[in-house]
Design an enzyme around this catalytic site. Structure first.
Site, mmCIF file in Angstrom:
data_model
loop_
_atom_site.group_PDB
_atom_site.id
_atom_site.type_symbol
_atom_site.label_atom_id
_atom_site.label_comp_id
_atom_site.label_asym_id
_atom_site.label_seq_id
_atom_site.Cartn_x
_atom_site.Cartn_y
_atom_site.Cartn_z
ATOM 1 N N GLY A 50 0.841 -1.187 0.000
ATOM 2 C CA GLY A 50 0.000 0.000 0.000
ATOM 3 C C GLY A 50 0.874 1.233 0.000
ATOM 4 O O GLY A 50 2.096 1.150 0.211
ATOM 5 N N GLN A 55 2.983 10.174 1.637
ATOM 6 C CA GLN A 55 4.288 9.491 1.761
ATOM 7 C C GLN A 55 5.230 9.882 0.614
ATOM 8 O O GLN A 55 6.437 9.691 0.732
ATOM 9 C CB GLN A 55 4.098 7.964 1.782
ATOM 10 N N CYS A 103 5.766 -0.024 7.650
ATOM 11 C CA CYS A 103 5.439 1.248 6.981
ATOM 12 C C CYS A 103 6.657 1.701 6.190
ATOM 13 O O CYS A 103 7.777 1.691 6.705
ATOM 14 C CB CYS A 103 5.079 2.302 8.033
ATOM 15 N N LEU A 104 6.416 2.106 4.958
ATOM 16 C CA LEU A 104 7.518 2.567 4.115
ATOM 17 C C LEU A 104 8.154 3.835 4.699
ATOM 18 O O LEU A 104 9.303 4.137 4.416
ATOM 19 C CB LEU A 104 7.022 2.847 2.698
ATOM 20 N N HIS A 145 -4.659 1.540 7.495
ATOM 21 C CA HIS A 145 -3.308 2.099 7.641
ATOM 22 C C HIS A 145 -3.138 3.292 6.686
ATOM 23 O O HIS A 145 -2.588 4.336 7.077
ATOM 24 C CB HIS A 145 -2.292 0.979 7.336
ATOM 25 N N GLU A 146 -3.615 3.138 5.447
ATOM 26 C CA GLU A 146 -3.414 4.205 4.446
ATOM 27 C C GLU A 146 -4.305 5.418 4.750
ATOM 28 O O GLU A 146 -3.867 6.561 4.597
ATOM 29 C CB GLU A 146 -3.677 3.683 3.030
ATOM 30 N N HIS A 149 -2.719 7.530 7.185
ATOM 31 C CA HIS A 149 -1.709 8.441 6.606
ATOM 32 C C HIS A 149 -2.365 9.734 6.125
ATOM 33 O O HIS A 149 -1.797 10.823 6.265
ATOM 34 C CB HIS A 149 -1.004 7.788 5.413
HETATM 35 O O1 K1U Z 1 1.683 2.625 3.856
HETATM 36 C C1 K1U Z 1 2.745 2.022 3.913
HETATM 37 O O2 K1U Z 1 3.679 2.474 4.543
HETATM 38 C C2 K1U Z 1 2.885 0.689 3.200
HETATM 39 C C3 K1U Z 1 2.759 -0.489 4.146
HETATM 40 C C4 K1U Z 1 1.327 -0.986 4.129
HETATM 41 C C5 K1U Z 1 0.924 -1.938 5.230
HETATM 42 C C6 K1U Z 1 1.645 -3.074 5.541
HETATM 43 C C7 K1U Z 1 1.222 -3.926 6.548
HETATM 44 C C8 K1U Z 1 0.066 -3.661 7.230
HETATM 45 C C9 K1U Z 1 -0.659 -2.528 6.930
HETATM 46 C C10 K1U Z 1 -0.241 -1.663 5.915
HETATM 47 C C11 K1U Z 1 3.697 -1.587 3.650
HETATM 48 O O3 K1U Z 1 3.567 -2.060 2.577
HETATM 49 S S1 K1U Z 1 4.958 -2.096 4.728
HETATM 50 C C12 K1U Z 1 5.855 -3.371 3.872
HETATM 51 C C13 K1U Z 1 5.144 -4.673 3.646
HETATM 52 O O4 K1U Z 1 5.116 -5.086 2.511
HETATM 53 C C14 K1U Z 1 4.507 -5.517 4.694
HETATM 54 C C15 K1U Z 1 4.722 -5.333 6.043
HETATM 55 C C16 K1U Z 1 4.098 -6.128 7.009
HETATM 56 C C17 K1U Z 1 3.283 -7.150 6.612
HETATM 57 C C18 K1U Z 1 3.069 -7.346 5.266
HETATM 58 C C19 K1U Z 1 3.686 -6.551 4.300
HETATM 59 ZN ZN ZN Z 2 2.611 3.490 6.226
#
Ligand code: K1U
Ligand code: ZN
Length: 159
Positions: A50, A55, A103-104, A145-146, A149
């Site tokens: 996501g 971001q 989170c990125l 989560h998004e 943000h």
């Molecule tokens: O918004 C962001 O920072 C992207 C985030 C989205 C997200 C991941 C996990 C749970 C809720 C929202 C990411 O993509 S973090 C990297 C990722 O691929 C990941 C991390 C944890 C679990 C699964 C994937």
């Molecule tokens: Zn995030």
């Protein structure tokens, strides 16, 4: 091919602001389409599931959700990326679930967050069509989560 954009990191003001709605005049424009393409390219390059416009330093209400199975959520659905403009969560289930998030914008940190198991979301497509749909499980977690943000909230504030 699309631009890979720099990603804002925790501590930067842009991540604390409430993002502005996309105006009617911005739907169906090359600007909005290019923003979505660049967000998707940046998300894929960072291996994310996501991303939200703030971001990538654009304080507008645009998110992308792209669930796929991963080591933490092996049963997650493999979704084509969904671009949501001006998303609103209309209903949250009373049932919540705990799950790991990353989170990125907060590299190298993971945490367990309680989120609604199911949500009803209204959003607009890039062309301005209104959509109302339900998300469950991991995709619902990503949407929450998004949308956080867009409201200046990071998952680390929910731990
Ligand atoms: O918004 C962001 O920072 C992207 C985030 C989205 C997200 C991941 C996990 C749970 C809720 C929202 C990411 O993509 S973090 C990297 C990722 O691929 C990941 C991390 C944890 C679990 C699964 C994937
Ligand atoms: Zn995030």
């Amino acid at each position: 091919m699309s631009a890979i954009l720099p990603v804002a990191k925790r501590g930067e003001i842009i991540l604390t602001l409430k993002a502005a709605p996309v105006a009617t005049s911005e739907f169906n424009t090359p600007w909005l389409e290019q923003l979505a393409r660049a967000m998707q390219a940046t998300m894929l390059e960072r291996n994310g599931v996501g991303i939200a416009a703030p971001q990538v330093y654009v304080s507008k209400r645009v998110i992308i959700v792209a669930s796929r199975p991963n080591p933490r959520y092996p049963d997650a659905p493999d979704m084509a990326a969904v671009v949501m403009v001006n998303p609103e969560i209309l209903e949250f289930s009373e049932e919540t679930c705990l799950g790991e998030e990353g989170c990125l914008s907060v590299p190298d940190e993971r945490g367990t967050v309680a989120r609604a198991q199911r949500i009803l979301v209204r959003y607009f497509t890039l062309q301005g069509e209104q959509v109302e749909t339900t998300f469950e499980g991991f995709p619902a977690r990503i949407v929450q989560h998004e949308v956080d943000h867009l409201n200046g909230v990071l998952f680390v504030e929910r731990i």
